[in-house]
Design a protein around this motif. Sequence first.
Motif, PDB file in Angstrom:
ATOM      1  N   GLY A  75       0.802  -1.214   0.000  1.00 49.72           N
ATOM      2  CA  GLY A  75       0.000   0.000   0.000  1.00 49.72           C
ATOM      3  C   GLY A  75       0.840   1.271   0.000  1.00 49.72           C
ATOM      4  N   THR A  76       2.051   1.220   0.543  1.00 52.20           N
ATOM      5  CA  THR A  76       2.869   2.428   0.598  1.00 52.20           C
ATOM      6  C   THR A  76       3.765   2.583  -0.613  1.00 52.20           C
ATOM      7  OG1 THR A  76       4.573   1.292   1.870  1.00 52.20           O
ATOM      8  CG2 THR A  76       2.888   2.512   3.112  1.00 52.20           C
ATOM      9  N   ALA A  77       4.159   1.506  -1.238  1.00 52.30           N
ATOM     10  CA  ALA A  77       5.099   1.591  -2.358  1.00 52.30           C
ATOM     11  C   ALA A  77       4.545   2.379  -3.544  1.00 52.30           C
ATOM     12  CB  ALA A  77       5.552   0.197  -2.786  1.00 52.30           C
ATOM     13  N   PRO A  78       3.287   2.165  -3.969  1.00 51.86           N
ATOM     14  CA  PRO A  78       2.796   2.918  -5.130  1.00 51.86           C
ATOM     15  C   PRO A  78       2.661   4.412  -4.872  1.00 51.86           C
ATOM     16  CG  PRO A  78       1.473   0.946  -4.821  1.00 51.86           C
ATOM     17  CD  PRO A  78       2.378   1.074  -3.626  1.00 51.86           C
ATOM     18  N   THR A  79       2.401   4.834  -3.639  1.00 52.04           N
ATOM     19  CA  THR A  79       2.220   6.259  -3.390  1.00 52.04           C
ATOM     20  C   THR A  79       3.545   7.016  -3.369  1.00 52.04           C
ATOM     21  OG1 THR A  79       2.233   5.930  -1.006  1.00 52.04           O
ATOM     22  CG2 THR A  79       0.083   5.938  -2.098  1.00 52.04           C
ATOM     23  N   GLU A  80       4.630   6.360  -2.978  1.00 47.74           N
ATOM     24  CA  GLU A  80       5.912   7.052  -2.930  1.00 47.74           C
ATOM     25  C   GLU A  80       6.360   7.553  -4.304  1.00 47.74           C
ATOM     26  OE1 GLU A  80       8.778   4.808  -0.769  1.00 47.74           O
ATOM     27  OE2 GLU A  80       7.473   4.631   0.967  1.00 47.74           O
ATOM     28  N   PRO A  81       6.342   6.716  -5.368  1.00 45.39           N
ATOM     29  CA  PRO A  81       6.728   7.247  -6.678  1.00 45.39           C
ATOM     30  C   PRO A  81       5.776   8.339  -7.173  1.00 45.39           C
ATOM     31  CG  PRO A  81       6.896   4.863  -6.685  1.00 45.39           C
ATOM     32  CD  PRO A  81       6.223   5.266  -5.386  1.00 45.39           C
ATOM     33  N   ALA A  82       4.496   8.236  -6.826  1.00 44.66           N
ATOM     34  CA  ALA A  82       3.543   9.260  -7.254  1.00 44.66           C
ATOM     35  C   ALA A  82       3.840  10.596  -6.566  1.00 44.66           C
ATOM     36  CB  ALA A  82       2.112   8.817  -6.953  1.00 44.66           C
ATOM     37  N   GLU A  83       4.373  10.559  -5.342  1.00 44.06           N
ATOM     38  CA  GLU A  83       4.698  11.787  -4.624  1.00 44.06           C
ATOM     39  C   GLU A  83       5.985  12.419  -5.132  1.00 44.06           C
ATOM     40  OE1 GLU A  83       4.871  10.691  -0.538  1.00 44.06           O
ATOM     41  OE2 GLU A  83       2.728  10.333  -0.384  1.00 44.06           O
ATOM     42  N   ALA A  84       6.887  11.621  -5.683  1.00 42.68           N
ATOM     43  CA  ALA A  84       8.190  12.120  -6.127  1.00 42.68           C
ATOM     44  C   ALA A  84       8.075  13.227  -7.179  1.00 42.68           C
ATOM     45  CB  ALA A  84       9.062  10.981  -6.625  1.00 42.68           C
ATOM     46  N   PRO A  85       7.245  13.076  -8.219  1.00 45.65           N
ATOM     47  CA  PRO A  85       7.137  14.179  -9.191  1.00 45.65           C
ATOM     48  C   PRO A  85       6.600  15.468  -8.560  1.00 45.65           C
ATOM     49  CG  PRO A  85       6.267  12.165 -10.149  1.00 45.65           C
ATOM     50  CD  PRO A  85       6.531  11.886  -8.690  1.00 45.65           C
ATOM     51  N   GLY A  86       5.711  15.350  -7.608  1.00 46.75           N
ATOM     52  CA  GLY A  86       5.191  16.538  -6.923  1.00 46.75           C
ATOM     53  C   GLY A  86       6.260  17.230  -6.104  1.00 46.75           C
ATOM     54  N   ARG A  87       7.078  16.446  -5.422  1.00 43.83           N
ATOM     55  CA  ARG A  87       8.172  17.020  -4.644  1.00 43.83           C
ATOM     56  C   ARG A  87       9.220  17.634  -5.554  1.00 43.83           C
ATOM     57  NH1 ARG A  87       9.683  12.274  -0.665  1.00 43.83           N
ATOM     58  NH2 ARG A  87       9.214  11.233  -2.600  1.00 43.83           N
ATOM     59  N   LEU A  88       9.494  16.985  -6.673  1.00 42.99           N
ATOM     60  CA  LEU A  88      10.473  17.514  -7.625  1.00 42.99           C
ATOM     61  C   LEU A  88       9.976  18.832  -8.215  1.00 42.99           C
ATOM     62  CD1 LEU A  88      13.145  17.113  -9.115  1.00 42.99           C
ATOM     63  CD2 LEU A  88      11.893  15.815 -10.837  1.00 42.99           C
ATOM     64  N   ALA A  89       8.705  18.880  -8.571  1.00 42.05           N
ATOM     65  CA  ALA A  89       8.126  20.112  -9.122  1.00 42.05           C
ATOM     66  C   ALA A  89       8.163  21.235  -8.079  1.00 42.05           C
ATOM     67  CB  ALA A  89       6.694  19.868  -9.590  1.00 42.05           C
ATOM     68  N   ALA A  90       7.869  20.910  -6.824  1.00 42.74           N
ATOM     69  CA  ALA A  90       7.907  21.922  -5.764  1.00 42.74           C
ATOM     70  C   ALA A  90       9.332  22.428  -5.551  1.00 42.74           C
ATOM     71  CB  ALA A  90       7.342  21.349  -4.463  1.00 42.74           C
ATOM     72  N   ALA A  91      10.291  21.512  -5.567  1.00 45.55           N
ATOM     73  CA  ALA A  91      11.696  21.915  -5.392  1.00 45.55           C
ATOM     74  C   ALA A  91      12.163  22.775  -6.561  1.00 45.55           C
ATOM     75  CB  ALA A  91      12.586  20.684  -5.256  1.00 45.55           C
ATOM     76  N   ARG A  92      11.778  22.390  -7.764  1.00 43.58           N
ATOM     77  CA  ARG A  92      12.147  23.164  -8.957  1.00 43.58           C
ATOM     78  C   ARG A  92      11.535  24.554  -8.897  1.00 43.58           C
ATOM     79  NH1 ARG A  92      11.507  19.650 -13.772  1.00 43.58           N
ATOM     80  NH2 ARG A  92       9.770  19.168 -12.471  1.00 43.58           N
ATOM     81  N   SER A  93      10.290  24.644  -8.465  1.00 43.95           N
ATOM     82  CA  SER A  93       9.621  25.937  -8.336  1.00 43.95           C
ATOM     83  C   SER A  93      10.308  26.803  -7.287  1.00 43.95           C
ATOM     84  CB  SER A  93       8.155  25.723  -7.956  1.00 43.95           C
ATOM     85  OG  SER A  93       7.514  26.951  -7.736  1.00 43.95           O
ATOM     86  N   GLU A  94      10.673  26.196  -6.159  1.00 45.19           N
ATOM     87  CA  GLU A  94      11.353  26.944  -5.102  1.00 45.19           C
ATOM     88  C   GLU A  94      12.694  27.484  -5.589  1.00 45.19           C
ATOM     89  OE1 GLU A  94      13.325  26.214  -0.692  1.00 45.19           O
ATOM     90  OE2 GLU A  94      11.995  24.693  -1.506  1.00 45.19           O
ATOM     91  N   VAL A  95      13.467  26.642  -6.247  1.00 44.98           N
ATOM     92  CA  VAL A  95      14.773  27.074  -6.755  1.00 44.98           C
ATOM     93  C   VAL A  95      14.597  28.181  -7.795  1.00 44.98           C
ATOM     94  CG1 VAL A  95      16.790  26.351  -8.106  1.00 44.98           C
ATOM     95  CG2 VAL A  95      15.981  24.919  -6.236  1.00 44.98           C
ATOM     96  N   THR A  96      13.628  28.023  -8.685  1.00 43.04           N
ATOM     97  CA  THR A  96      13.379  29.031  -9.724  1.00 43.04           C
ATOM     98  C   THR A  96      12.988  30.370  -9.103  1.00 43.04           C
ATOM     99  OG1 THR A  96      12.718  27.325 -11.306  1.00 43.04           O
ATOM    100  CG2 THR A  96      11.999  29.583 -11.771  1.00 43.04           C
ATOM    101  N   GLN A  97      12.060  30.352  -8.168  1.00 42.48           N
ATOM    102  CA  GLN A  97      11.632  31.593  -7.520  1.00 42.48           C
ATOM    103  C   GLN A  97      12.778  32.220  -6.729  1.00 42.48           C
ATOM    104  OE1 GLN A  97       8.176  30.064  -5.468  1.00 42.48           O
ATOM    105  NE2 GLN A  97       6.808  31.035  -6.939  1.00 42.48           N
ATOM    106  N   PHE A  98      13.565  31.387  -6.047  1.00 35.16           N
ATOM    107  CA  PHE A  98      14.716  31.889  -5.307  1.00 35.16           C
ATOM    108  C   PHE A  98      15.695  32.578  -6.255  1.00 35.16           C
ATOM    109  CE2 PHE A  98      19.046  31.324  -3.701  1.00 35.16           C
ATOM    110  CZ  PHE A  98      18.940  31.894  -2.447  1.00 35.16           C
ATOM    111  N   LEU A  99      15.951  31.957  -7.411  1.00 34.56           N
ATOM    112  CA  LEU A  99      16.894  32.534  -8.367  1.00 34.56           C
ATOM    113  C   LEU A  99      16.356  33.813  -9.016  1.00 34.56           C
ATOM    114  CD1 LEU A  99      18.331  29.297 -10.012  1.00 34.56           C
ATOM    115  CD2 LEU A  99      19.458  30.819  -8.356  1.00 34.56           C
ATOM    116  N   ILE A 100      15.062  33.886  -9.254  1.00 33.49           N
ATOM    117  CA  ILE A 100      14.479  35.105  -9.829  1.00 33.49           C
ATOM    118  C   ILE A 100      14.538  36.249  -8.809  1.00 33.49           C
ATOM    119  CG2 ILE A 100      12.335  36.179 -10.652  1.00 33.49           C
ATOM    120  CD1 ILE A 100      11.704  33.432 -11.988  1.00 33.49           C
ATOM    121  N   ALA A 101      14.134  35.974  -7.562  1.00 36.40           N
ATOM    122  CA  ALA A 101      14.216  36.999  -6.518  1.00 36.40           C
ATOM    123  C   ALA A 101      15.672  37.411  -6.320  1.00 36.40           C
ATOM    124  CB  ALA A 101      13.621  36.479  -5.203  1.00 36.40           C
TER     125      ALA A 101
END
Length: 167
Positions: free
Chosen positions: A3-29
């Motif tokens: 039950g936990t294994a399928p949700t972990e890979p599904a969460e990874a793209p969301g975390r990657l997108a959030a990290a990418r957004s944070e880095v992008t906003q940090f670099l723009i500011a």
Amino acid sequence: MSGTAPTEPAEAPGRLAAARSEVTQFLIAGGLAYAVDVAVFNLCLYWGLGGVAAKIVSSVPATIVAYIGNRYWTYRSRERTGVRREYTMFFVFSAIAAGIQAGCVFVSNHLMGYTSTLADNISGNIVGMALGTLFRFWAFRTFVFKHKSETAPSTEPALSAGRGGTP
């Protein structure tokens, strides 16, 4: 377990997108603050300030711009830990990063003998800025703009209940 294994890979793209957004906003500011820093730095050099003093002076308005961009855009969803604490820590870490930049100019000027405006810009605004930016990103996200505790409310009652209600 299954039950936990399928949700972990599904969460990874969301975390990657959030990290990418944070880095992008940090670099723009940071890019906007960088533009202020370079402009004030070169203006100070033009007015006759030395490279190290110019880098220290230019870091003040740049830090103010960076704070506004990071607090109200990059980390706007992060927990507010008190304006005085946050502002103080932001400026302390920014001062350390400005010291890294000024240190690069010092090394270039006094240890390597490069004293031209071009050398000051390369050492302070390229090498020093790169090192200072890495330090700032780590310090701001780790100490200044903390994550909201999203899991604490849901796990705390379950842990307390599992222990018979005692912490």
